[in-house]
Design an enzyme around this catalytic site. Structure first.
Site, mmCIF file in Angstrom:
data_model
loop_
_atom_site.group_PDB
_atom_site.id
_atom_site.type_symbol
_atom_site.label_atom_id
_atom_site.label_comp_id
_atom_site.label_asym_id
_atom_site.label_seq_id
_atom_site.Cartn_x
_atom_site.Cartn_y
_atom_site.Cartn_z
ATOM 1 N N ARG A 16 -1.193 -17.485 -13.288
ATOM 2 C CA ARG A 16 -1.789 -17.030 -12.028
ATOM 3 C C ARG A 16 -2.235 -18.198 -11.154
ATOM 4 N NH1 ARG A 16 -5.521 -12.154 -14.454
ATOM 5 N NH2 ARG A 16 -3.822 -10.742 -15.013
ATOM 6 N N ARG A 20 -5.841 -15.589 -6.039
ATOM 7 C CA ARG A 20 -6.994 -15.345 -5.168
ATOM 8 C C ARG A 20 -8.052 -16.438 -5.186
ATOM 9 N NH1 ARG A 20 -8.737 -9.544 -7.180
ATOM 10 N NH2 ARG A 20 -7.799 -10.348 -9.101
ATOM 11 N N ARG A 29 -1.864 -13.689 1.899
ATOM 12 C CA ARG A 29 -1.942 -12.285 1.481
ATOM 13 C C ARG A 29 -2.355 -11.408 2.664
ATOM 14 N NH1 ARG A 29 -3.958 -8.929 -2.765
ATOM 15 N NH2 ARG A 29 -4.044 -6.838 -1.850
ATOM 16 N N ASP A 66 4.980 -9.665 -9.597
ATOM 17 C CA ASP A 66 4.139 -8.870 -10.478
ATOM 18 C C ASP A 66 5.013 -8.198 -11.517
ATOM 19 O OD1 ASP A 66 1.177 -7.745 -10.622
ATOM 20 O OD2 ASP A 66 2.528 -6.088 -11.107
ATOM 21 N N TYR A 140 1.257 0.800 -18.898
ATOM 22 C CA TYR A 140 0.994 1.207 -17.516
ATOM 23 C C TYR A 140 1.827 2.428 -17.121
ATOM 24 C CZ TYR A 140 -1.423 -3.248 -16.806
ATOM 25 O OH TYR A 140 -2.309 -4.301 -16.892
#
Length: 335
Positions: A16, A20, A29, A66, A140
């Protein structure tokens, strides 16, 4: 490193690393509009992939995307709720409505981003592609969201094993096609993320983690001879040696809970290891960060090591602490 060579100081990248914690990422973003829009915009995905390379000079860039683009490309409805994470329209293993024939056409923007990134990266900087492992994707796809204990998918694997096996088959084939496309577009190696591997018992780990990964590695190398693959079965613990021996991966990522002595003695003689700094150290910083970096270098530096985190950097990770970690690792050759 993946060819059997030990390097010192060890190469370093960070899961990652485009994310962020970087102000430039947050700005891009916002420009994209949504997280998935960013994943499917080749120019913007290229930009955020390159941002941490420009800032820190990591030894590898990892494609910004992702793991859930694969279920979405298979036709499952996927969206993200701000501040909460992904949501999916749950799949029924007994009657999955998926469209594997449309996978690569739907993922064309991601593959284009791989080509763009490789064209802009310096030759000496590796480019990593990736996918989610079948088991983690299933957690998921069946639950419709992340769950603390993956109970919906674990229950389905016991109640409807044939249905879950059919879904695994679809995901194995999709992963092979997707990773092969990334390698052909310019990725130097690929990583298979199995974030929820640690939630299974012994039989489940072998059936749902080791065997699907083995099939992906074998199938990928049939399409792309010599393909380099990093496995990351988070939480695998004592299963790591079997995972390495039976899947054929070139390197294995280890999370921060893994014993360094165990990794050194039982895993590193088999394969290059990657990890395993607790991401919380990049929040806390200070002398504890230095000591944690040194422990990994001292215990694992005698063998093949790719320095990394034990999972992805968190949004509150400090840029200054990332720089401090890099300086510490790269200065190891002088100590």
């Amino acid at each position: 490193m993946l060819d059997g060579e030990r390097l010192w100081p060890p190469p370093i990248w960070m899961m990652r690393q485009a994310g962020r914690y970087l102000p430039e990422y947050r700005a891009t973003r916002a420009q994209a509009g949504s997280f998935l829009d960013l994943c499917y915009a080749p120019a913007l995905a290229t930009e955020v992939t390159l941002q941490p390379i420009r800032r820190f000079g990591f030894d590898a860039a990892i494609l910004f995307s992702d793991i859930l683009v694969v279920p979405q490309a298979l036709g499952q409805k996927v969206w993200f709720v701000e501040g909460e994470g992904p949501r999916l329209e749950p799949v029924d293993p007994a009657r999955p409505v998926l469209e594997p024939d449309r996978l690569l056409s739907r993922l064309e923007p991601v593959i284009e981003a791989v080509s763009r990134i490789r064209a802009e990266l310096a030759e000496e900087t590796a480019l990593l592609g990736f996918c989610g492992a079948p088991w983690t994707l299933l957690t998921y796809m069946i639950a419709g969201r992340g769950t603390p204990d993956q109970m919906p998918a674990r229950r389905a694997a016991l109640v409807d094993p044939s249905g879950v096996d059919r879904l695994v088959d679809i995901l194995v084939k999709a992963s092979i096609e997707y990773l092969a496309a990334q390698l052909r577009a310019g990725a130097d190696a690929v990583q298979i993320f199995d974030t929820w591997a640690g939630g299974l018992d012994d039989a489940g780990f072998r059936r749902l983690v080791i065997e699907p990964t083995r099939r992906i590695v074998e199938g990928l190398r049939a399409q792309v001879p010599g393909a380099r693959v990093i496995g990351f079965p988070k939480g695998a613990g004592g299963h790591l040696p079997a995972f390495v021996r039976e899947t054929g991966v070139d390197a294995v990522g280890v999370d921060w809970q893994a014993s360094l002595d165990f990794v050194r003695d039982a895993v590193q003689p088999l394969v290059a290891v990657q990890g395993n700094l607790d991401p919380l150290h990049l929040v806390a910083g200070g002398e504890m960060l230095d000591a944690a970096v040194d422990r990994i270098l001292d215990r694992l530096g005698g063998g093949r090591l790719i320095f990394n985190l034990g999972h992805g950097i968190t949004p509150d990770g400090s840029i200054d602490n990332v720089a401090r970690m890099l300086e510490r690792v790269r200065g190891a050759g002088e100590r």
